[in-house]
Design an enzyme around this catalytic site. Structure first.
Site, PDB file in Angstrom:
ATOM      1  N   ALA A  65       0.865  -1.179   0.000  1.00 38.78           N
ATOM      2  CA  ALA A  65       0.000   0.000   0.000  1.00 38.78           C
ATOM      3  C   ALA A  65       0.902   1.229   0.000  1.00 38.78           C
ATOM      4  O   ALA A  65       2.060   1.166   0.425  1.00 38.78           O
ATOM      5  CB  ALA A  65      -0.894  -0.030   1.226  1.00 38.78           C
ATOM      6  N   GLY A 108       0.743  -4.972   0.975  1.00 41.86           N
ATOM      7  CA  GLY A 108      -0.453  -5.041   0.135  1.00 41.86           C
ATOM      8  C   GLY A 108      -0.180  -5.700  -1.211  1.00 41.86           C
ATOM      9  O   GLY A 108      -1.088  -6.271  -1.820  1.00 41.86           O
ATOM     10  N   GLU A 111      -0.438  -9.276  -0.527  1.00 41.24           N
ATOM     11  CA  GLU A 111      -1.848  -9.548  -0.237  1.00 41.24           C
ATOM     12  C   GLU A 111      -2.669  -9.542  -1.532  1.00 41.24           C
ATOM     13  O   GLU A 111      -3.575 -10.354  -1.711  1.00 41.24           O
ATOM     14  CB  GLU A 111      -2.369  -8.513   0.772  1.00 41.24           C
ATOM     15  CG  GLU A 111      -1.709  -8.705   2.143  1.00 41.24           C
ATOM     16  CD  GLU A 111      -1.896  -7.526   3.088  1.00 41.24           C
ATOM     17  OE1 GLU A 111      -1.613  -6.380   2.666  1.00 41.24           O
ATOM     18  OE2 GLU A 111      -2.334  -7.734   4.226  1.00 41.24           O
ATOM     19  N   GLU A 131       4.821  -4.978   7.095  1.00 44.13           N
ATOM     20  CA  GLU A 131       4.074  -3.932   7.805  1.00 44.13           C
ATOM     21  C   GLU A 131       4.585  -3.717   9.227  1.00 44.13           C
ATOM     22  O   GLU A 131       4.563  -2.598   9.753  1.00 44.13           O
ATOM     23  CB  GLU A 131       2.573  -4.283   7.854  1.00 44.13           C
ATOM     24  CG  GLU A 131       1.856  -4.143   6.532  1.00 44.13           C
ATOM     25  CD  GLU A 131       1.876  -5.398   5.671  1.00 44.13           C
ATOM     26  OE1 GLU A 131       2.761  -6.267   5.888  1.00 44.13           O
ATOM     27  OE2 GLU A 131       1.031  -5.493   4.779  1.00 44.13           O
TER      28      GLU A 131
END
Ligand code: HXC
Length: 257
Positions: A65, A108, A111, A131
């Site tokens: 992200a 992300g 993911e 993260e």
């Protein structure tokens, strides 16, 4: 379609979606999510498309992200906007999506690869959930999809230490379906998607739905769902055609493609 953060093209019945934020290693920001949903939902609605391939650049599938976008956000903004919820719409694609991963698939990005139906990785691919190094846990399904995909031990290892694993370890762990030389990544992924798209679309959609259900329900319920859809497939003329073609020693011509 003209996108800022993606490139899309169709080759036969396959839609190729390439993440394209070269200055930020394809970091996933709000604009990219919006465009990706538009593209994927558009291809889902397009009867000429039977499967999708999602890829990034040689250096990064996606490095997570967009940290710079999230940096200034507070709890209320993240919580009230249900920040990561849009990704559920990507994961809800009913048509199969193959992830072709080269370089970094982190946070992300990892993911997102796990939201796809299977991952073909280039030898250079690196997977991780870093993260924790930013002071947060994963937020787009990392702890849940990874634990289901590769089990507790490696999920805890990756999510707690933030370390990366290479393509071979990812394949050994079951995160990745195949590892191929970098130069062959896109060809291999397109070939796999073309093969999928050559079959009966309702049948491939049933397979996707059923395998996904295995991670979301009990064995008894999953087996019941499989039996129901197996029976339902006999209402399709593609079943008659597929089985007749086998008996007649010819290639099937599926109508629902
Ligand atoms: C924003 C990013 C980014 C990211 C890289 N960039 N990753 N920008 N968000 N996730 C930017 C860098 O700031 C830099 O911009 C440019 O991309 C190139 O990156 P470099 O760091 O210079 O490249 P390199 O030295 O090769 O290192 C590659 C890397 C590193 C190891 C992948 O970029 C990195 O650690 N990135 C962050 C990985 C990460 O922590 N991901 C998890 C994010 S959190 P400039 O302008 O300086 O050139 C997450 C949460 C998901 O994903 C849940 C959300 C709900």
């Amino acid at each position: 379609m003209d996108y800022q953060t993606l490139r899309t093209e169709t080759r036969g019945r396959v839609a190729l979606v390439t993440l394209h934020r070269p200055d930020a290693l394809n970091a996933l920001n709000t604009a990219l999510l919006g465009e990706l949903l538009q593209a994927v939902e558009g291809f889902n609605a397009d009867p000429a498309i039977g499967a999708l391939v999602l890829t990034g650049s040689a250096k990064a599938f996606a490095a997570g992200a967009d940290i710079k976008e999230m940096q200034a956000m507070g709890f209320a903004e993240i919580y009230l906007s249900d920040f990561a919820a849009g990704w559920d719409r990507f994961a809800a694609s009913r048509k199969p999506i193959v992830a072709a991963v080269s370089g970094y698939a982190l946070g992300g990005g990892c993911e997102l690869a796990m939201m796809c139906d299977f991952v073909i990785a280039a030898q250079s691919a690196k997977f991780g959930q870093p993260e924790i190094t930013l002071g947060v846990p994963p937020g787009m399904g990392g702890t849940q999809r990874m634990a289901r995909a590769i089990g507790k031990a490696k999920t805890m290892d990756l999510c707690l230490t933030g370390r990366m694993m290479d393509a071979d370890e990812a394949e050994r762990s079951g995160l990745v379906a195949r590892v191929v030389p970098d130069a062959e990544l896109l060809d291999e992924a397109m070939k796999a998607a073309e093969k999928i798209a050559s079959f009966s679309l309702p049948a491939t959609m049933m397979v996707k739905e059923l395998v996904a259900r295995a991670f979301d329900t009990t064995l008894t319920e999953g087996l019941r769902a499989e039996r129901r859809l197996f029976a339902a497939a006999f209402a399709l003329d593609d079943q008659s055609e597929g089985m007749a073609a086998f008996a007649e020693k010819r290639k099937p011509t599926f109508r629902h493609r």
